[in-house]
Every structure is written in structure tokens, then in C-alpha cells.
Design an enzyme around this catalytic site. Structure first.
Site, PDB file in Angstrom:
ATOM      1  N   THR A  58      -0.349  -6.913  -4.262  1.00 41.20           N
ATOM      2  CA  THR A  58      -0.595  -7.265  -5.667  1.00 41.20           C
ATOM      3  C   THR A  58       0.211  -8.521  -5.983  1.00 41.20           C
ATOM      4  OG1 THR A  58      -0.929  -4.960  -6.193  1.00 41.20           O
ATOM      5  CG2 THR A  58      -0.410  -6.413  -8.046  1.00 41.20           C
ATOM      6  N   CYS A  90       4.164   0.834  -8.987  1.00 43.76           N
ATOM      7  CA  CYS A  90       3.027  -0.003  -9.377  1.00 43.76           C
ATOM      8  C   CYS A  90       2.921  -0.213 -10.881  1.00 43.76           C
ATOM      9  CB  CYS A  90       1.745   0.602  -8.835  1.00 43.76           C
ATOM     10  SG  CYS A  90       1.807   0.813  -7.049  1.00 43.76           S
ATOM     11  N   PHE A 132      -6.676  -0.669  -4.180  1.00 43.42           N
ATOM     12  CA  PHE A 132      -6.633   0.258  -5.321  1.00 43.42           C
ATOM     13  C   PHE A 132      -6.258   1.653  -4.819  1.00 43.42           C
ATOM     14  CE2 PHE A 132      -9.632  -3.141  -6.383  1.00 43.42           C
ATOM     15  CZ  PHE A 132      -9.121  -3.562  -7.609  1.00 43.42           C
TER      16      PHE A 132
END
Ligand code: UGA
Length: 430
Positions: free
Chosen positions: A118, A253, A142
Site C-alpha cells: 500500500t 492497515c 485486498f
């Protein structure tokens, strides 16, 4: 085709496992941490990821684990799955990513770099400006921790950001299985793909904060948030996922990505009100829960509290931004005596490092011995099946604080039960 995965956290390993279980004869798995490579070579895996570990064990002959840059020369593609933690100012720390790219530059004159980490919007463009002969593909992951192989091999969608049609085609070929299974592919610019990852994570975290805020209102109004959320989620436009009220979200996250997105926006002179509110609600949620505990025990000094669940969520060993850490700090500041349990040995070890003074147990009944109250911190399955007879035998007091709403309010007969967004209940048998 020579494929190299750089960074063997759960994202990198899920990539390796996906590729070798979907047609690749060999994958090179690189990490600069030599100790990690030695244990991976011995099929010792660092995460509590049963499906991922099974596949890696089964397909181990197809994986070359290495920390030697010589093994990653001239690959057809390099997948970057290194960590991008937050710096103190909230911006993403790209030093692992930049180190990986430095290594690639030394071993390849030109190739594809697929970014699975990310990364802030604009990272792919910066790499394109810096490197010649390489094409940069943004392919955000994901995956939820604990089910990373399942999520990687049965994705809801594949998002690909690139410029050249050959790069889109490259991903499509690699993910033929998903094409055959009808998984939607979304082709877009690198910037859009990078933003899709943040926008998705922050949206999910907003759902959690929204239900947590509604929980506070439900409690004030005498409503029950689990009933409300269940009925809300029945509308497919809302959906049931991420609507469980509780202590809030932790992990590596949601909190990190929320901060990074706000930083990115502020550089564009934009303040994002909804993500800001979601983050603020999440910070105050454990405090809101702790106030309930203080209301019940106005003097916590000397009160024996058993904490159940140390990892940031059930089924993992990861303690990053775990709610147990926040609660432990609050309890210790008030002089409470804590005992704690988590089914994961890794989580217990990490907790012991953060709070060496807290007594840890490898068995929940031992952690409960003599406790005046028990506090459920994570949604672990075994915490949803507590046996009242055992609780009566082991505990000194008769109070349960449930930070994850694992029970119906009237479940316990002998215990006072205090949860989130629902009226507290008194024991019906003294
Ligand atoms: C999250 C996303 O779910 C993944 O889609 C994403 O790929 C991943 O981040 C990432 O960016 O790599 P993860 O952090 O592993 O995955 O865990 P989740 O299962 O989403 O849970 C996050 C936190 O929210 C946990 O602390 C959990 O207890 C909490 N949560 C979750 C709630 O409080 N309520 C809910 O209804 C759901």
C-alpha cells in the site's frame, strides 16, 4: 517465466502461495531478513495463517527462499510486497520500498515492477520518473490478515493500474484463474489504483466507526445496536460486513492508511471530514468502553481484571495497534491488577514485551483465577463460548465486560454483563 516476490510478510507470502498453486513452476521469494529466510526454508511460518501455511508447505519445492540478491537477477517481474509503515508525522515510510527498488536496479536492466504494497498516490509515477527500462504496475492487495491466502485466491476484484496494454495483459495472464472465475478486473491509471486501495480501506473503517458511534446513541436511547446493525445490513446497499460494534479497529492497515490518506489530502490542501471523523471515533471508542468499567468500579486500584484477547483481532498473532495495548495502559494507570490470555503464543510474547509486569497465561481458565471482572477484547471464537460454571469456579467477582458484543444481553444468569451499544444486564440468579 522468472517471478520474484520481494518482502515476505503476509502479503508477499500470499503472493508466493497464489502463484505456485496456480500454475507457476517456480517463484523466487526474497527478503533481506536472513533469519526469516532460514525459518521459511525449514517451513516455519511467521504468521497464524493456516491456509497460507498449508499451501506453502505443500508447494515448497516450487519456492526458492533467498536473501541473496544474486538469485533475483533478470526476472520477468518483481512484485513489491514490503511494509510501508507510518512515520511519526503520519506519512508513509517508503524506505523499505526504495531499498527494494535499489536492489532491483542492481540486478536488472529492465523489467516489470508490480507494486502490491500500500503506497501513497503518486509512488508509481515517482518510480517511473526514476527508472528507465522498467514498467510500473500498481496492483493493490485486498487481503485481511489471518485469511490472506483465501482472499488472494478468491478476490472480489483485481485492480490494475498501468500505462501499457501489455502490462494489463501481463496481469490478466498471470491471473487466468480469476478471469475464468469471472472475477471483475478494473484497469485504470496507477494513481487511480493507488487511491482505490486507500479509499476502500478507509470506507471499511468508516463503517466500523459509524456503527460504533450509533452504538453510543443506541445505548443512550435504550436501543440495542446489534439488532439495529443486523436490520441495517439486510439492505444490500449497506451490507452486514464491518458493522459489528465493539472496541474499534486495530491492526497495521486501517489506522495507518487513514493517517496516510489524510496526510496525502492535506498536501493537496484538502481536509477529508469523514475519514477524520472515523479516526477520531476510533481513538475515543476504547475510552468510551473504559468509562463504563470505571462507572462500575469507581476505584480500580487493586481490582483484579482478566483480559481475554491480545492480538488486534481474533485469529492472528499480530499486536499492531491492538486494543489490548490501549486498555492495559488505562488499567495500569488506575492501579488495576491484570492477568491476560490470548490463544496465540506469538501475541502473548509480543504483549509480554510491551507490558512485562502483566501476568500472562497460556490457558484462559488460569487467567480468570481470582479475577473480579473479565474483559473480552477480541472476537475470538472461544470467548463466545465461555462456560458459566467454569467462570463461577475460577473468578472471584461476577462481572463481564464484553468489548465485542459476543453474547445476547440476557445470556448469563450469574453475571452482570456490560457490552457496547446495549443496556447492561444484572444477574437473574444471585
Ligand atoms: C484490512 C481490510 O479488511 C483488508 O481488505 C485490507 O486488504 C487490509 O486491511 C490491508 O490493507 O492489508 P485487516 O486489517 O487484516 O484487513 O483486518 P479486518 O478483518 O478488516 O479487521 C480490522 C479491524 O477492524 C480489527 O481490529 C477488527 O476487530 C475490527 N472490526 C472489523 C470491527 O471492529 N468491526 C467489524 O465489523 C469488523
Amino acid at each position: 517465466m522468472k517471478l520474484v516476490i520481494i518482502g515476505l510478510g503476509y502479503v508477499g507470502l500470499a503472493n508466493v502461495a497464489y502463484l505456485v498453486s496456480h500454475g507457476q513452476k517456480c517463484v523466487v521469494a526474497f527478503d533481506c531478513d536472513e533469519a526469516k529466510i532460514s525459518s521459511l526454508k525449514a517451513n516455519h511460518f511467521p504468521f497464524k495463517e493456516p491456509a497460507l501455511n498449508d499451501v506453502l508447505r505443500k508447494e515448497c519445492k516450487k519456492v526458492v527462499y533467498t536473501s541473496d540478491a544474486k538469485d533475483i537477477t533478470d526476472a520477468d517481474a518483481y512484485f513489491l510486497a514490503v511494509g510501508t509503515p507510518n512515520k511519526e508525522d503520519g506519512t508513509a515510510d517508503l524506505s523499505f520500498l526504495n531499498n527494494a527498488v535499489d536492489t532491483i536496479e542492481k540486478v536488472s536492466k529492465g523489467s516489470r515492477i508490480v507494486i502490491r504494497s500500500t503506497v501513497p498516490v503518486g509512488t508509481a509515477k515517482k518510480l517511473k520518473d526514476r527508472l528507465s527500462g522498467f514498467s510500473i504496475i500498481s496492483m493493490p492487495e485486498f487481503l485481511a490478515e489471518g485469511r490472506s491466502y483465501e482472499d488472494e485466491s478468491s478476490p472480489y476484484r483485481i485492480v490494475v493500474g498501468a500505462e501499457a496494454s501489455a502490462d494489463f495483459e501481463f496481469v490478466r495472464n498471470l491471473r487466468k484463474n480469476d478471469v475464468n472465475n469471472g472475477v471483475p478486473f478494473y484497469y485504470m491509471s496507477n494513481e487511480s489504483a493507488e487511491l482505490t486501495k486507500y479509499a476502500s480501506n478507509i470506507f471499511l473503517s468508516m463503517k466500523i466507526s459509524y456503527v460504533n458511534e450509533m452504538a453510543r446513541l443506541a445505548e443512550a436511547l435504550g436501543a440495542d445496536i446489534t439488532d439495529v446493525a443486523l436490520a441495517m445490513g439486510a439492505d444490500p446497499r449497506i451490507g452486514h460486513a464491518m458493522l459489528k460494534a465493539g472496541l474499534g479497529y486495530g491492526g497495521s492497515c486501517f489506522p495507518k492508511d487513514g493517517m496516510a490518506l489524510l496526510e496525502t489530502a492535506s498536501k493537496e490542501n484538502l481536509s477529508l471530514l469523514l475519514p477524520q471523523a472515523a479516526a477520531a471515533i476510533n481513538v475515543s471508542q476504547p475510552l468510551y468502553f473504559f468509562k463504563k468499567i470505571e462507572k462500575r468500579f469507581p476505584t480500580l486500584s487493586g481490582v483484579k481484571i482478566a483480559l481475554l484477547g491480545l492480538a488486534y483481532k481474533a485469529g492472528t498473532s499480530d499486536l499492531r495497534n491492538a486494543l489490548s495495548l490501549v486498555l492495559a495502559k488505562l488499567f495500569l494507570a488506575k492501579g488495576a491488577a491484570l492477568s491476560a490470555y490470548d490463544p496465540s503464543e506469538g501475541a502473548r510474547k509480543a504483549f509480554a514485551q510491551a507490558y512485562p509486569s502483566i501476568q500472562l497465561f497460556a490457558n484462559k481458565d488460569d487467567a480468570l483465577k481470582g479475577a473480579d471482572a473479565l474483559v473480552i477484547v477480541t472476537e475470538e471464537g472461544e470467548f463466545a463460548q465461555l462456560d458459566e460454571t467454569t467462570l463461577l469456579k475460577e473468578m472471584n467477582g461476577r462481572v463481564i465486560f464484553d468489548g465485542r458484543n459476543l453474547y445476547l444481553p440476557r445470556h448469563f444468569h450469574y453475571f452482570e454483563y456490560i457490552s457496547i451499544g446495549r443496556a447492561p444486564t444484572k444477574p437473574d440468579i444471585e
